[in-house]
Scaffold this motif. Structure first.
Motif, PDB file in Angstrom:
ATOM      1  N   LYS A   1       0.867  -1.255   0.214  1.00 22.52           N
ATOM      2  CA  LYS A   1       0.086   0.022  -0.101  1.00 22.52           C
ATOM      3  C   LYS A   1       0.889   1.130  -0.041  1.00 22.52           C
ATOM      4  CE  LYS A   1      -3.751  -2.447   2.583  1.00 22.52           C
ATOM      5  NZ  LYS A   1      -4.506  -2.302   3.777  1.00 22.52           N
ATOM      6  N   GLN A   2       2.027   1.167   0.626  1.00 24.75           N
ATOM      7  CA  GLN A   2       2.814   2.506   0.739  1.00 24.75           C
ATOM      8  C   GLN A   2       3.571   2.469  -0.466  1.00 24.75           C
ATOM      9  OE1 GLN A   2       5.064   2.093   4.157  1.00 24.75           O
ATOM     10  NE2 GLN A   2       3.470   2.255   5.786  1.00 24.75           N
ATOM     11  N   ALA A   3       4.092   3.679  -0.672  1.00 31.22           N
ATOM     12  CA  ALA A   3       5.042   3.860  -1.986  1.00 31.22           C
ATOM     13  C   ALA A   3       6.275   3.312  -1.889  1.00 31.22           C
ATOM     14  CB  ALA A   3       5.187   5.573  -2.254  1.00 31.22           C
ATOM     15  N   VAL A   4       6.456   2.521  -3.043  1.00 32.60           N
ATOM     16  CA  VAL A   4       7.814   1.964  -2.944  1.00 32.60           C
ATOM     17  C   VAL A   4       9.142   2.697  -3.717  1.00 32.60           C
ATOM     18  CG1 VAL A   4       9.119  -0.143  -3.594  1.00 32.60           C
ATOM     19  CG2 VAL A   4       6.915  -0.266  -2.758  1.00 32.60           C
ATOM     20  N   SER A   5      10.275   2.682  -3.201  1.00 32.53           N
ATOM     21  CA  SER A   5      10.992   3.727  -3.711  1.00 32.53           C
ATOM     22  C   SER A   5      12.001   2.822  -5.137  1.00 32.53           C
ATOM     23  CB  SER A   5      12.373   4.024  -2.778  1.00 32.53           C
ATOM     24  OG  SER A   5      13.756   4.668  -3.487  1.00 32.53           O
ATOM     25  N   LEU A   6      12.082   3.692  -5.899  1.00 42.57           N
ATOM     26  CA  LEU A   6      12.527   3.017  -7.394  1.00 42.57           C
ATOM     27  C   LEU A   6      14.170   2.357  -7.155  1.00 42.57           C
ATOM     28  CD1 LEU A   6      12.302   2.583 -10.660  1.00 42.57           C
ATOM     29  CD2 LEU A   6      13.278   4.849 -10.727  1.00 42.57           C
ATOM     30  N   VAL A   7      14.740   3.377  -6.285  1.00 39.24           N
ATOM     31  CA  VAL A   7      16.258   2.735  -5.919  1.00 39.24           C
ATOM     32  C   VAL A   7      16.138   1.345  -5.530  1.00 39.24           C
ATOM     33  CG1 VAL A   7      18.189   3.500  -4.837  1.00 39.24           C
ATOM     34  CG2 VAL A   7      16.995   5.223  -5.646  1.00 39.24           C
ATOM     35  N   ASP A   8      15.128   1.277  -4.550  1.00 37.31           N
ATOM     36  CA  ASP A   8      15.305  -0.242  -3.529  1.00 37.31           C
ATOM     37  C   ASP A   8      14.723  -1.306  -4.713  1.00 37.31           C
ATOM     38  OD1 ASP A   8      15.801   1.043  -1.430  1.00 37.31           O
ATOM     39  OD2 ASP A   8      13.788   1.258  -0.826  1.00 37.31           O
ATOM     40  N   LEU A   9      13.841  -0.999  -5.740  1.00 41.05           N
ATOM     41  CA  LEU A   9      13.512  -1.921  -6.836  1.00 41.05           C
ATOM     42  C   LEU A   9      14.632  -2.039  -7.587  1.00 41.05           C
ATOM     43  CD1 LEU A   9       9.710  -0.512  -7.797  1.00 41.05           C
ATOM     44  CD2 LEU A   9      10.346  -2.463  -6.080  1.00 41.05           C
ATOM     45  N   VAL A  10      15.246  -1.289  -8.057  1.00 37.60           N
ATOM     46  CA  VAL A  10      16.208  -1.615  -8.954  1.00 37.60           C
ATOM     47  C   VAL A  10      17.506  -2.429  -8.290  1.00 37.60           C
ATOM     48  CG1 VAL A  10      18.282  -0.496 -10.312  1.00 37.60           C
ATOM     49  CG2 VAL A  10      15.945   0.493 -10.372  1.00 37.60           C
ATOM     50  N   TRP A  11      17.702  -2.141  -6.758  1.00 34.20           N
ATOM     51  CA  TRP A  11      18.699  -2.904  -6.194  1.00 34.20           C
ATOM     52  C   TRP A  11      18.165  -4.243  -5.978  1.00 34.20           C
ATOM     53  CZ3 TRP A  11      23.354  -2.461  -4.878  1.00 34.20           C
ATOM     54  CH2 TRP A  11      24.188  -1.271  -4.604  1.00 34.20           C
ATOM     55  N   ARG A  12      17.133  -4.461  -5.642  1.00 36.09           N
ATOM     56  CA  ARG A  12      16.495  -5.774  -5.894  1.00 36.09           C
ATOM     57  C   ARG A  12      16.728  -6.407  -7.130  1.00 36.09           C
ATOM     58  NH1 ARG A  12      10.577  -4.941  -3.042  1.00 36.09           N
ATOM     59  NH2 ARG A  12      11.131  -3.636  -0.900  1.00 36.09           N
ATOM     60  N   ALA A  13      16.463  -5.945  -8.256  1.00 34.44           N
ATOM     61  CA  ALA A  13      16.706  -6.592  -9.191  1.00 34.44           C
ATOM     62  C   ALA A  13      18.037  -6.832  -9.768  1.00 34.44           C
ATOM     63  CB  ALA A  13      16.063  -5.497 -10.393  1.00 34.44           C
ATOM     64  N   HIS A  14      19.148  -5.903  -9.228  1.00 37.00           N
ATOM     65  CA  HIS A  14      20.538  -6.421  -9.232  1.00 37.00           C
ATOM     66  C   HIS A  14      21.026  -7.285  -8.404  1.00 37.00           C
ATOM     67  CE1 HIS A  14      24.558  -5.392  -9.306  1.00 37.00           C
ATOM     68  NE2 HIS A  14      24.737  -5.467  -7.803  1.00 37.00           N
TER      69      HIS A  14
END
Length: 471
Positions: A280-293
């Motif tokens: 529900k909360q906003a997710v940081s794009l930086v965290d999403l790209v780190w997870r993909a990395h």
């Protein structure tokens, strides 16, 4: 109007803001016999030159007419501090007029920051300030007009030319912003911290060349000072470096972090903060790209609107560069000059860690005077009075130690074998029963070094019975 605005008005001529052309003198010979009363030469004034070199002061009436009394049809965009209108001047040139909102608490500060900073810098990737106006309580800024709008509208597809936003254009826009930040950080007379790098502050001209705008939150610092202490965290949520919330110090590395988020937005086509279906909360794009990395799926974050029309290797490097700029440790982030060289010459980047690092930020004390006092001096200052009271104690002990030893005997004279006793310093005549040197010497030879034998009874050697009665 504050003193700062008055000083700004007085310094307009120093910035080249005067629109009045200078008078030029030309010599003209006088024909003999003419009835002219002029002597030798006359002043010939050329027609007024409407061109100017640098920002100038506009009148409120002039800008109101250019924007059709600030009509809602001429609005180009709205921000936190005001609105931007499209205006057409008398000479036909099109400008962008930014009107600071009257109810803005920091509007005047933003106005002064923009005029004082952007009016003295020139770069092909920075928006140019044409002038300003401060009349009747209005604060207005006049910029060059950018027909292709801002970068965020181009990425969202709201722009009419959104189809042109291919890989080459995106790469070119990021390179231009990197050159602008490198100029602000290292090439200006004073280092300029922008503190609000985001797609909405990147404007595109008729050739889609990027221009970094909105210097309302910018700060000037010396090149020798790497950061500046701030009492209020300035910027946009999602683009703020993580150390700002803990330490409260803005630096060039915080601008690098914001540029990293901008690069990730350009590569992925996503916003810096976005809501997902599972969270529900906003997710940081930086965290999403780190997870993909971490999962070795970095290319899965590429913008699907590109439809695969990009070089996978270059896209992978761009995403890695964005994460490199968004490193949690500010010291690990590269300077903007290095990033500019990466876009131009493709210099190699260091290897990213396999997992996002965790960094603990140290919060310094907000009162530097207390930290400036050395700890040893503070201890000495507290221990001073105690030391003064403790110093007489050994002297008093030494002064009492002599009488204590002599109180056990009727005589006050010390033993010859006691070297610690200060009694030899006292005059001999003070003791009426002090033995003669011959008697004390004989007594010492007979009894050795023992301090127990009493010398006072032997002052009268002819009466041994009195010595026995004394013991």
């Amino acid at each position: 109007m504050t003193k700062a605005l008055r000083y700004l008005c007085c310094g307009a001529k120093c910035l080249g803001a005067s629109t009045k052309p200078e008078k030029e003198t030309t010599s003209k010979k006088v024909v003999k016999g003419s009835k002219s009363k002029k002597r030798g030469s006359v002043l010939v004034q050329k027609p007024a030159d409407t061109t100017f070199y640098g920002p100038r002061i506009f009148t409120f009436r002039e800008l109101s007419t250019a924007t059709k009394q600030f009509s809602a049809e001429e609005v180009l965009g709205r921000g936190a501090f005001g609105s931007v209108f499209k205006g057409t001047l008398k000479d036909g040139s099109i400008v962008a007029v930014k009107q600071i909102a009257h109810d803005s608490n920091q509007g005047e500060r933003e106005f002064l920051a923009e005029v004082s900073i952007i009016s003295r810098i020139r770069h092909q990737n920075l928006v140019q300030l044409q002038g300003w106006c401060h009349e009747k309580g209005n604060l207005l800024l006049v910029y060059d007009y950018m027909p292709n709008g801002s970068l965020d509208k181009l990425l969202e597809g709201n722009n009419a030319n959104a189809k042109l936003a291919g890989w080459d254009l995106r790469h070119s826009v990021l390179r231009g912003v990197a050159c602008a930040l490198s100029y602000l950080h290292e090439e200006c007379q004073q280092c300029v911290l922008h503190r609000d790098v985001k797609p909405s502050n990147v404007l595109l001209d008729e050739n889609f060349s990027p221009h970094l705008a909105d210097f309302g939150l910018a700060r000037l610092i010396h090149h020798t000072t790497d950061n500046v202490q701030t009492t209020i965290i300035a910027g946009t949520r999602g683009y703020l470096a993580p150390e700002l919330a803990q330490v409260g110090k803005a630096s060039t590395k915080s601008d690098v972090f914001s540029f990293g988020v901008l690069a990730l937005e350009v590569a992925t086509g996503r916003k810096a903060l976005e809501k997902t279906q599972s969270e529900k909360q906003a997710v940081s794009l930086v965290d999403l790209v780190w997870r993909a990395h971490e999962q070795h799926k970095l290319l899965s974050m590429a913008d699907p609107k590109l439809e695969g029309a990009y070089d996978p290797e270059k896209m992978n490097k761009l995403l890695q560069m964005g994460l490199f700029c968004c490193h949690p440790n500010p010291e690990a982030r590269p300077p903007m000059n290095y990033i500019r060289q990466w876009f131009i010459q493709e210099v190699p980047l260091p290897d990213l860690p396999p997992v996002k690092p965790r960094v603990n930020y140290v919060l310094t004390s907000p009162s530097p005077p207390k930290l400036a006092l050395p700890a040893p001096e503070a201890k000495l200052a507290i221990a001073g009075p105690e030391a003064k009271l403790a110093l007489p104690a050994p002297e008093a002990t030494l002064a009492i130690e002599g009488p204590q030893k002599s109180s056990s005997t009727p005589s006050k004279s010390p033993s010859p074998t006691d070297n610690r006793s200060p009694a030899p310093k006292s005059p001999i005549p003070r003791s009426p029963t002090t033995p003669s040197p011959i008697t004390s010497k004989e007594h010492t030879k007979s009894n050795g070094a023992s301090p127990q034998p009493q010398t006072t009874p032997q002052t009268q050697p002819t009466q041994p019975s009195s010595a026995t009665n004394g013991n």
